[in-house]
Design a protein around this motif. Structure first.
Motif, PDB file in Angstrom:
ATOM      1  N   SER A 151      -7.752  -1.413  -9.005  1.00 32.91           N
ATOM      2  CA  SER A 151      -7.521   0.033  -8.987  1.00 32.91           C
ATOM      3  C   SER A 151      -7.690   0.627 -10.381  1.00 32.91           C
ATOM      4  N   TYR A 152      -7.904   1.949 -10.404  1.00 31.06           N
ATOM      5  CA  TYR A 152      -8.011   2.708 -11.645  1.00 31.06           C
ATOM      6  C   TYR A 152      -7.026   3.873 -11.595  1.00 31.06           C
ATOM      7  N   LEU A 153      -6.385   4.175 -12.703  1.00 34.62           N
ATOM      8  CA  LEU A 153      -5.700   5.443 -12.845  1.00 34.62           C
ATOM      9  C   LEU A 153      -6.765   6.524 -13.034  1.00 34.62           C
ATOM     10  N   LEU A 154      -6.395   7.777 -12.831  1.00 35.70           N
ATOM     11  CA  LEU A 154      -7.393   8.840 -12.926  1.00 35.70           C
ATOM     12  C   LEU A 154      -8.081   8.834 -14.283  1.00 35.70           C
ATOM     13  N   ARG A 155      -7.308   8.716 -15.344  1.00 34.20           N
ATOM     14  CA  ARG A 155      -7.921   8.753 -16.675  1.00 34.20           C
ATOM     15  C   ARG A 155      -8.820   7.540 -16.905  1.00 34.20           C
ATOM     16  N   GLU A 156      -8.465   6.419 -16.348  1.00 37.26           N
ATOM     17  CA  GLU A 156      -9.323   5.236 -16.463  1.00 37.26           C
ATOM     18  C   GLU A 156     -10.625   5.457 -15.709  1.00 37.26           C
ATOM     19  N   LYS A 157     -10.535   6.101 -14.538  1.00 38.92           N
ATOM     20  CA  LYS A 157     -11.738   6.403 -13.755  1.00 38.92           C
ATOM     21  C   LYS A 157     -12.631   7.399 -14.497  1.00 38.92           C
ATOM     22  N   LEU A 158     -12.005   8.418 -15.055  1.00 37.68           N
ATOM     23  CA  LEU A 158     -12.768   9.411 -15.808  1.00 37.68           C
ATOM     24  C   LEU A 158     -13.427   8.783 -17.028  1.00 37.68           C
ATOM     25  N   ASP A 159     -12.684   7.935 -17.727  1.00 38.79           N
ATOM     26  CA  ASP A 159     -13.227   7.283 -18.919  1.00 38.79           C
ATOM     27  C   ASP A 159     -14.384   6.362 -18.546  1.00 38.79           C
ATOM     28  N   LEU A 188      -5.800   6.219  -3.624  1.00 39.93           N
ATOM     29  CA  LEU A 188      -4.933   5.208  -3.016  1.00 39.93           C
ATOM     30  C   LEU A 188      -3.459   5.586  -3.053  1.00 39.93           C
ATOM     31  N   GLY A 189      -3.148   6.766  -3.602  1.00 42.64           N
ATOM     32  CA  GLY A 189      -1.749   7.100  -3.818  1.00 42.64           C
ATOM     33  C   GLY A 189      -1.251   6.435  -5.085  1.00 42.64           C
ATOM     34  N   ARG A 190      -0.016   6.741  -5.482  1.00 42.85           N
ATOM     35  CA  ARG A 190       0.606   6.123  -6.654  1.00 42.85           C
ATOM     36  C   ARG A 190      -0.206   6.339  -7.929  1.00 42.85           C
ATOM     37  N   GLY A 191      -1.014   7.413  -7.949  1.00 41.08           N
ATOM     38  CA  GLY A 191      -1.822   7.724  -9.122  1.00 41.08           C
ATOM     39  C   GLY A 191      -3.045   6.857  -9.281  1.00 41.08           C
ATOM     40  N   GLN A 192      -3.424   6.074  -8.248  1.00 47.13           N
ATOM     41  CA  GLN A 192      -4.489   5.082  -8.370  1.00 47.13           C
ATOM     42  C   GLN A 192      -5.696   5.421  -7.495  1.00 47.13           C
ATOM     43  N   THR A 197       0.824  -1.207   0.000  1.00 48.72           N
ATOM     44  CA  THR A 197       0.000   0.000   0.000  1.00 48.72           C
ATOM     45  C   THR A 197       0.852   1.248   0.000  1.00 48.72           C
ATOM     46  N   VAL A 198       0.204   2.396   0.047  1.00 43.68           N
ATOM     47  CA  VAL A 198       0.896   3.676  -0.026  1.00 43.68           C
ATOM     48  C   VAL A 198       1.764   3.893   1.210  1.00 43.68           C
ATOM     49  N   SER A 199       2.862   4.582   1.044  1.00 45.74           N
ATOM     50  CA  SER A 199       3.773   4.850   2.151  1.00 45.74           C
ATOM     51  C   SER A 199       3.360   6.102   2.912  1.00 45.74           C
ATOM     52  N   GLU A 200       3.741   6.156   4.180  1.00 44.44           N
ATOM     53  CA  GLU A 200       3.539   7.379   4.950  1.00 44.44           C
ATOM     54  C   GLU A 200       4.247   8.550   4.275  1.00 44.44           C
ATOM     55  N   VAL A 233      -4.765  13.666  -1.835  1.00 44.09           N
ATOM     56  CA  VAL A 233      -3.917  13.065  -0.817  1.00 44.09           C
ATOM     57  C   VAL A 233      -4.431  11.658  -0.570  1.00 44.09           C
ATOM     58  N   PRO A 234      -3.557  10.643  -0.508  1.00 44.69           N
ATOM     59  CA  PRO A 234      -4.041   9.292  -0.226  1.00 44.69           C
ATOM     60  C   PRO A 234      -4.958   9.267   0.997  1.00 44.69           C
TER      61      PRO A 234
END
Length: 419
Positions: free
Chosen positions: A353-361, A338-342, A139-142, A310-311
């Protein structure tokens, strides 16, 4: 006769045209087209108040000096290079501000992992699962969470009893725990039908008498096959689980856990009104009388730049299509970053998970009646680069990303009652 009628109708038509133009202008001008009440609320809950960015502590100079030392130690523990941070101690304003040393117009947090100077790496986190066993998730780091909080475009302030490094670190770890619980979800999707709950613990969305919210909510994660829920409910479950589990299992604070549970159960419905009602100010049937109602558990801010997450943030991707937005479950998409662009994938439709563009699409294609990627793939109309860029903006600018974010940050001295 025709000329007389025309001369009579023309002023009326011009008046209608002027009115329509003014209404259109107000809609395109931003959120001012809602109401003066909403405008006032947005001003009160904007993401910053003096053009400040990052993480701010506001209290006595003695406290700030101690916080400064503790934060320096924390940054070292996380491996954050001191050159990445701008530190501003203002004795006159009794404030200490930490901001990333990035350009002032750099608001994005989605590409932190690809920035070599930040040296972002994921963390392995252990989570309890069914039968008392433990599972490990990546998962995402602190570190990424802290860097995202300090990025330009938003302000997170700790004042009063919250003005200490411990509260800040709790805030970061709750965000991380929230994300961790969202990593490997496979709930069922009701697709407009009735939700399904484990009847051993729930009567629909209400815990059975004698069942604590901690136990009931945890079961939704340990026995996911017994649940079929929409993304709104799923988002609330993740936010609540991240907080309850942190105080119960990680920080081991019975006092804080009991305080959160009391807030959740103040009205007997732990999943109702956890976010401020103003989070839904844009809905057509929004009740303006509830605009100033606080959430039982979460706070919110407006005016967050589209690529600034922010995650652990709860954001919203709005379906702006006038037809399909009225289909139950397709009004928009509640999204936890989720952080990491996801972003989250509650139903494992897209490898968790989805990347932002995948979520938008995904949300955009609903207007093409693409409600299942596997079943409706032939209906997908690919978007150009320019069209995708346009979607990465606020709805009043032709995009889909609302400028609101909800998150957990409640002072220990906060009232236990609803407002």
């Amino acid at each position: 006769m025709k000329s007389v009628v025309t001369s009579m109708l023309l002023p009326a038509l011009l008046s209608v045209l002027v009115l329509f133009t003014l209404m259109s202008f107000r809609v395109q001008a931003g959120n001012s087209h809602y109401s003066d009440d909403v405008t006032q609320h947005r001003a009160a809950y904007t993401n910053n108040n003096h053009g400040e960015d990052g993480v701010k502590f506001s209290c006595s100079i003695a406290q700030l000096n101690e916080i400064d030392q503790q934060m320096s130690v924390y940054f070292i523990q996380l491996g954050i290079n001191a050159t990445l941070i701008q530190r501003q101690l203002n004795p006159q304003a009794a404030s200490l501000l930490f901001t990333l040393a990035t350009p002032p117009n750099d608001f994005s947090t989605l590409n932190f992992r690809s920035r070599p100077e930040m040296q972002i790496r994921d963390q392995l986190i252990s989570l309890p699962s069914a039968g008392g066993s433990m599972i490990t998730v990546l998962t995402v780091s602190e570190k990424e969470i802290v860097l995202a909080l300090m990025q330009h475009g938003r302000l997170t302030e700790f004042s009063g009893e919250q003005c200490n490094a411990e509260t800040f670190i709790d805030h970061v770890k709750i965000r991380q725990n929230t994300v961790a619980w969202a990593e490997l979800l496979e709930w069922g999707w009701p697709d407009g039908g009735k939700a399904k709950w484990n009847k051993k613990y729930w009567n629909k969305g209400t815990p059975l008498r004698g069942v604590s919210p901690s136990v009931a909510v945890a079961d939704a994660f340990e026995n996911q096959n017994k649940y079929s829920i929409g993304c709104y409910t799923a988002t609330k479950l993740v936010m609540v689980q991240g907080i309850l589990d942190y105080y119960h299992r990680i920080k081991k604070s019975p006092h804080e856990l009991a305080r959160v549970e009391r807030r959740l159960m103040a009205d007997g419905e732990p999943l109702v009104n956890i976010e401020p009602r103003a989070f839904w100010f844009f809905e057509e049937d929004f009740d303006a009388n509830r605009l100033w109602e606080n959430g039982k558990l979460l706070e919110m801010r407006y005016n967050i730049p589209p690529r600034n997450f922010v995650p652990g943030d709860w954001g919203y991707i709005l379906n702006t299509d006038p037809k399909t937005k009225n289909k139950i479950g397709y009004e928009g998409s509640n999204a936890i970053y989720l952080g990491r662009g996801q972003f989250d994938d509650y139903y494992n439709d897209h490898n968790h998970s989805y990347l932002l563009r995948e979520k938008l699409d995904e949300v955009y294609q609903w207007r093409n009646k693409v409600f299942s990627r596997s079943r409706d793939i032939d209906k997908v109309l690919p978007l150009t680069e320019g069209e995708m860029n346009a979607l990465e903006s606020a709805p009043d600018q032709g995009g889909l990303i609302m400028d609101t974010r909800a998150f957990f940050m409640i002072s220990p001295s906060s009232s236990e009652t609803l407002h």
